[in-house]
Design a protein around this motif. Sequence first.
Motif, PDB file in Angstrom:
ATOM      1  N   THR A   1       6.821  39.895  -1.782  1.00  0.00           N
ATOM      2  CA  THR A   1       8.352  39.003  -1.788  1.00  0.00           C
ATOM      3  C   THR A   1       9.298  39.986  -2.076  1.00  0.00           C
ATOM      4  OG1 THR A   1       7.059  36.972  -2.074  1.00  0.00           O
ATOM      5  CG2 THR A   1       9.599  37.085  -2.718  1.00  0.00           C
ATOM      6  N   ILE A   2       8.943  40.594  -3.223  1.00  0.00           N
ATOM      7  CA  ILE A   2      10.034  41.632  -3.774  1.00  0.00           C
ATOM      8  C   ILE A   2      10.658  42.525  -2.690  1.00  0.00           C
ATOM      9  CG2 ILE A   2      10.562  43.311  -5.514  1.00  0.00           C
ATOM     10  CD1 ILE A   2       8.847  41.678  -7.534  1.00  0.00           C
TER      11      ILE A   2
ATOM     12  N   PRO B   1      -1.840  36.520  -6.565  1.00  0.00           N
ATOM     13  CA  PRO B   1      -0.422  36.035  -6.680  1.00  0.00           C
ATOM     14  C   PRO B   1       0.240  37.665  -7.007  1.00  0.00           C
ATOM     15  CG  PRO B   1      -1.780  35.632  -8.731  1.00  0.00           C
ATOM     16  CD  PRO B   1      -2.754  36.023  -7.684  1.00  0.00           C
TER      17      PRO B   1
ATOM     18  N   TRP C   1       1.328  38.664  -3.498  1.00  0.00           N
ATOM     19  CA  TRP C   1       2.216  37.871  -2.912  1.00  0.00           C
ATOM     20  C   TRP C   1       3.560  38.360  -3.631  1.00  0.00           C
ATOM     21  CZ3 TRP C   1       5.627  34.530  -5.456  1.00  0.00           C
ATOM     22  CH2 TRP C   1       6.197  33.544  -4.871  1.00  0.00           C
ATOM     23  N   LEU C   2       3.740  38.466  -4.734  1.00  0.00           N
ATOM     24  CA  LEU C   2       5.020  38.918  -5.540  1.00  0.00           C
ATOM     25  C   LEU C   2       5.429  40.221  -4.960  1.00  0.00           C
ATOM     26  CD1 LEU C   2       6.740  37.781  -7.650  1.00  0.00           C
ATOM     27  CD2 LEU C   2       5.574  39.351  -9.385  1.00  0.00           C
ATOM     28  N   ASP C   3       4.552  41.086  -4.875  1.00  0.00           N
ATOM     29  CA  ASP C   3       4.824  42.500  -4.263  1.00  0.00           C
ATOM     30  C   ASP C   3       5.411  42.435  -3.077  1.00  0.00           C
ATOM     31  OD1 ASP C   3       4.458  44.325  -6.528  1.00  0.00           O
ATOM     32  OD2 ASP C   3       2.320  44.709  -5.779  1.00  0.00           O
TER      33      ASP C   3
END
Length: 565
Positions: free
Chosen positions: A413-414, A406, A409-411
């Motif tokens: 996305t940002i 996760p 994925w967050l990295d």
Amino acid sequence: MTQSSDLIEISGPLRDAPPRARRRGRIRLLSVISAIIALLFCIPAATVVYNLLLPQSEIWSHLVETVLPDYIANTIWLAVIVGAGVISIGVSTAWLVTMCRFPGRNLLEWALILPLAVPAYVMAYAYTDFLQYSGPLQTALRDFFGWQTPRDYWFPDIHSVGGAATMLFLVLYPYVYLLTRAAFLQQSACALEVSRTLGCGPWNAFLRVAVPLARPSIVAGTTLALMETLADFGTVQYFGVPTFTTGIYRAWFSMYDQVAAAQLAAILLGFVFACLLLERLSRGQRRFHHTTNRYQHLPEYELRGGKAWLSTFACALPVVFGFLLPAGLLLNMALDNGLEISKYLPQAYNTFVLGAITAVLAVILALIMAYSLRIRPTVVSITANRVAGLGYAIPGSVIGVGILLPFTWLDNTISGLFENLFGLSTGLLLTGGIAAIVFAYLVRFLAVSLQAVEAGFTKVRPSMEDAARSLGHGPFETLAKVHAPLMWGSLLTAGLLVFVDVMKELPATLIMRPFNFDTLAITAHNFASDERLDHAATPALMIVSVGLLPVIILSRAIARSRPGR
């Protein structure tokens, strides 16, 4: 004041509310923070379980057909051997040093905890050098008996399931020893005296009275040892024993299949919770209570002659093979290599930074959660504390996989969002630095600090809190001015225990460390993997040296745990 008026007062600005409403609002805020912490710490397990629902890859089918049976069989064998080893060593030595008098007892009662300072993979490095064909033991045997080749004699292979299990129970038996000894110290002397009037000798009193009363502690210590066994990576990987932890690492870094790694992690997580469930079911409806509130000096059996020296030998054996011999072997290898401590200062600095940051954050989070539970023991606060404490039962490899997926994925996305809006790339904010690995450590070791902090709160009488409230102090002021000074020793102990656990942690560090960021554990592992044991000795010895301090603190705390002392 009616319930509706309470809600109206709290819904306004907190500083304008009456003192009682502000106090209630702050208490509710602590409960909310505890719940948020518990939810965040559920991310690794939730991620791993979610990946079970994803389509199976060809690599996963290949793993199921080829190596998964070996993973299951080796894991079960390790658990069985380690469980038997830690129970036999931990319970017998705890009874001897608590109830019997023999030469060296005062020294051995704290020395028996020393193996806890040695990581199992460090033990494996030391014994490999000692027991290999060119090592000092086999060389001495060949010289003494005149053997010429390996065909002339048989010698057990340490690079096996049995060898890995031996390394593990030699360093993990202190879990059972600590908890069982504490249980023996807290048992009522009346129960033992009654057993003697019924004709029970020392042996029957041990089997029929002391052990049944200490059963919850024995089971709890064994469960902790099994959790560490399932989480171990360094020992089994170095000995070439395929288990779930080595399979997760191989699927992630060799096969580049994140889903397969997560699915293996989910099965390992199932093993962990199966152990916890068996521990809970084994208790059944039985309850274990002391027979009286009056504590007298426990009866001590004076051992003489052969029995006395046999007891000394039995208690000294785990200390010799679990600490003195491996520490001596490491020191000898390090001295032969020049003991280049300055060479490993960068790795020591990285280890110190990770340990210090994690320890401070773990103590702060544990203080918030334990204090929330103390002042408002609602379903939310109780559940939050229990959920946050489950992380210690989850292996580091599972946590690493459950966080990397996760967070990556967050990295991404940002970074994609900033590129679209501002034309700038933020890079890997979480996984590119130490943020993700610190979070993994917190998930893994918050339970350690939480237990120490909760124990510290028991030393503060409720009347002190009432006195603080009568003087107009709110929850936070009471925590800062009353609880914290009284609990300072417990807070330091909690931070120190987390710091040492971070130093020894290997699988989560291997999976989540930033590029070109090595710790002492990583350095020792890399050297040992390249068969450069002489170079691995110095960083391994540095880890063991730091681990001695909390071991001594634990030993002194247990020795003073007898009520009435």
